[in-house]
Scaffold this motif. Structure first.
Motif, mmCIF file in Angstrom:
data_model
loop_
_atom_site.group_PDB
_atom_site.id
_atom_site.type_symbol
_atom_site.label_atom_id
_atom_site.label_comp_id
_atom_site.label_asym_id
_atom_site.label_seq_id
_atom_site.Cartn_x
_atom_site.Cartn_y
_atom_site.Cartn_z
ATOM 1 N N ALA A 458 38.143 31.494 36.022
ATOM 2 C CA ALA A 458 39.584 31.454 35.740
ATOM 3 C C ALA A 458 40.218 30.210 36.337
ATOM 4 N N ALA A 459 39.853 29.880 37.570
ATOM 5 C CA ALA A 459 40.463 28.732 38.251
ATOM 6 C C ALA A 459 39.986 27.412 37.660
ATOM 7 N N ARG A 460 38.693 27.320 37.331
ATOM 8 C CA ARG A 460 38.197 26.103 36.684
ATOM 9 C C ARG A 460 38.874 25.903 35.335
ATOM 10 N N ASP A 461 39.033 26.988 34.592
ATOM 11 C CA ASP A 461 39.736 26.891 33.302
ATOM 12 C C ASP A 461 41.169 26.399 33.494
ATOM 13 N N ALA A 462 41.862 26.964 34.479
ATOM 14 C CA ALA A 462 43.249 26.570 34.722
ATOM 15 C C ALA A 462 43.333 25.084 35.083
ATOM 16 N N PHE A 463 42.422 24.642 35.928
ATOM 17 C CA PHE A 463 42.361 23.234 36.317
ATOM 18 C C PHE A 463 42.147 22.353 35.086
ATOM 19 N N GLN A 464 41.261 22.801 34.193
ATOM 20 C CA GLN A 464 40.969 22.043 32.987
ATOM 21 C C GLN A 464 42.164 22.038 32.031
#
Length: 549
Positions: A458-464
């Motif tokens: 979830a956090a990697r997606d948000a960062f992306q």
């Protein structure tokens, strides 16, 4: 550390960590700006106390999860204290199976900082020198290579964090002075001996949410900037389209007082205060021509703009209000003891629990990425209006320069047509990436980890998604500057002229068709650095130059 213009290291005050007071702004100073880090003396005392309790309990023969027992469903297997140190080293080694791209350096620095801060809280039973080593590597710029894939976000970010822990043991690879090298070689070069872990220390290093939280913290900071950039873009789009700035009147938004919406509308209105392109509602009415004594007439100027401009505060306001609680949740997470077990020195007890569960990070990031993807979509829709001659109120098709029919260049150029195509593609990818991750829990590790958070995904997606939205905003801002050049920048507001001038310092007007990849990169950097926000802030001097046609 920060580097001064002459190449020497700056000696500003370091960020002091204690497990309780780390802010997102502190994290930005360390992870992005390169500030140094120091440990508060009180944290050293607290860490020493919990470590002493751990040593006593182990000596008494207690079965302590992950200290004198195996891990996960192997908790039923107890080992003698003499084996406890080797168990910790093996824990790190059997999790070194991450895949995917390497984590960006700013996220790695954030991860080191957060893990050190969480352990500095003093509940984890680790020696102060373990946390001091994390701080040393951070200050020296020794960054472990962290593969991005492999974490379930429950039992913490085991796989990526074990690659971090391995660097302390002189195992794995690290980046130092811009090169990827074996950790043992770099530690020897800087005079740091490999750590030998004792009971619980390997588990404390990898059994936490620090990898997820690093991506989450930087996503929150990026999204905070994006809200301001979306408001600037909306103001410039309103001008480019000869819009009605009355849509941002405070009366309207106080009648539906979501705090983020009110703030967003107020900001757009401020940016447009002295514009001669986007006019007040009463001024727009005067230009419509009215009925002129007839019973029917087509107005010369629309009194309402399309949703992507008129309703922008309602879209950006959602992001602002999401950030209000998402930032708070992330700051709680980065100041928490999120490993297992934890040692209660006052009660002389050890507690097993599940603070490694990244549920709050996952929920915050799933919500944030949806709100940010909506910003990308909003700006993409505004861009379509600006480049499309059917909707842009007299601007040229695709914002090409004006050429007389007899000019050789007439009909040869297509301006921002390709930029709009690219922007639409990036937006679509951002929207696709905004699918929630937290609902995709998997049962793993022999059904011991049978409900997991997926916080790292979830956090990697948000960062992306934040990164892609920055690219969308950059393309849109380039088009808006082109549009204001065509309208005549002297008529734009003082604040939007300041943004236009800053962008034009780095990117020229598009006179003829040319590659614009480097233009996008230049404006993305202006967004990420905060420079565009600075020049349009209330404290910045208003632009007073004239330009355009």
């Amino acid at each position: 550390m920060k580097t001064a213009p002459d190449g020497t290291l700056e000696t500003g005050a370091p960020i002091v960590i204690d497990g309780n007071t780390l802010t997102l702004e502190d994290l930005h100073a360390v992870a992005v700006e390169g500030s140094g880090v120091a440990l508060r003396d009180e944290s050293l005392r607290l860490m020493a106390g919990s470590r002493e309790l751990k040593v006593d309990l182990v000596a008494e023969g207690h079965a302590i999860y992950g200290v004198t027992t195996g891990f996960g469903d192997s908790v039923i297997r107890q080992i003698a204290p003499v084996k406890s140190a080797e168990l910790q080293h093996n824990l790190i080694r059997y999790h070194m199976n991450g895949t995917g791209p390497s984590t960006p350096p700013d996220v790695v620095r954030a991860t080191l900082l957060i893990r050190a801060n969480c352990l500095a809280k003093g509940n984890s039973g680790v020696r102060p020198e373990v946390v001091a080593r994390l701080v040393d590597q951070l200050n020296l710029g020794i960054l472990p290579r962290l593969p991005q894939r492999g974490s379930l976000g429950a039992s913490g970010d085991l796989v990526p964090l074990c690659h971090l822990a391995a660097s302390l043991l002189a195992e794995g690879d690290v980046t130092y002075d811009g090169r990827l090298r074996p950790a043992g070689e770099v530690l020897a070069e800087v005079g740091l001996a490999p750590l030998t872990l004792e009971a619980k220390e390997g588990l404390a290093l990898i059994n936490g949410t620090s990898f997820s939280s690093a991506f989450a913290a930087l996503a929150c900071l990026g999204a905070t900037r994006l809200a301001r950039i979306a408001e600037l873009s909306t103001a410039m789009a309103s001008e480019a389209l000869l819009g009605n700035r009355g849509h941002f009147a405070e009366f309207i938004h106080l009648a539906k007082p979501h705090p983020g919406q009110v703030t967003s509308a107020r900001e757009v209105a401020r940016l447009l205060t002295d514009s001669k392109l986007a006019l007040d509602h009463s001024q727009v009415i005067e230009l419509t021509g009215g009925l002129g004594g007839e019973e029917y007439a087509e107005l010369k100027r629309s009194i309402q703009d399309r949703y992507s401009v008129r309703c922008a505060p309602h879209v950006v306001g959602v992001l602002r209000d999401t950030l209000d609680w998402a930032r708070r949740w992330v700051e709680i997470e980065i100041n928490s003891s999120n490993d297992n077990p934890l040692f209660d020195v006052a009660a002389r007890e050890v507690h097993s629990g599940g603070n490694f569960y990244g549920g709050h990070v996952a929920q915050a990031m799933d919500s944030l990425k949806v709100a940010v993807a909506n910003i990308a979509d909003l700006l993409d829709r505004q861009l379509e209006l600006v480049v499309d001659e059917k909707f842009n109120n007299g601007l040229t098709p695709n914002l090409i320069p004006r050429h007389a029919p007899t000019d050789w260049r007439a009909g040869l150029h297509h301006g921002f047509k390709g930029m709009q195509i690219a922007c639409s593609s990036i937006t679509a990818e951002a929207l696709k990436t905004s699918t929630p991750a937290s609902v995709f829990s998997r049962s793993s590790e022999a059904h011991n980890q049978d409900k997991v958070s997926m916080s790292a995904i979830a956090a990697r997606d948000a960062f992306q998604v934040v990164s892609m939205a920055e690219e969308v905003a950059a393309i849109h801002l380039l088009a808006l500057c082109q549009a204001l050049d065509l309208r005549g920048t002297a008529q734009a507001s003082s604040r939007t002229r300041a943004a236009h001038a800053l962008i034009r310092e780095r990117v020229p007007f598009v006179e003829d068709d040319r590659a614009m990849e480097s233009d996008i990169h230049a404006v993305v950097e202006l967004i990420r650095s905060g420079a565009l926000i600075s020049v349009t802030s209330p404290a910045a001097p208003a632009a007073n130059g004239h330009g355009g046609e």
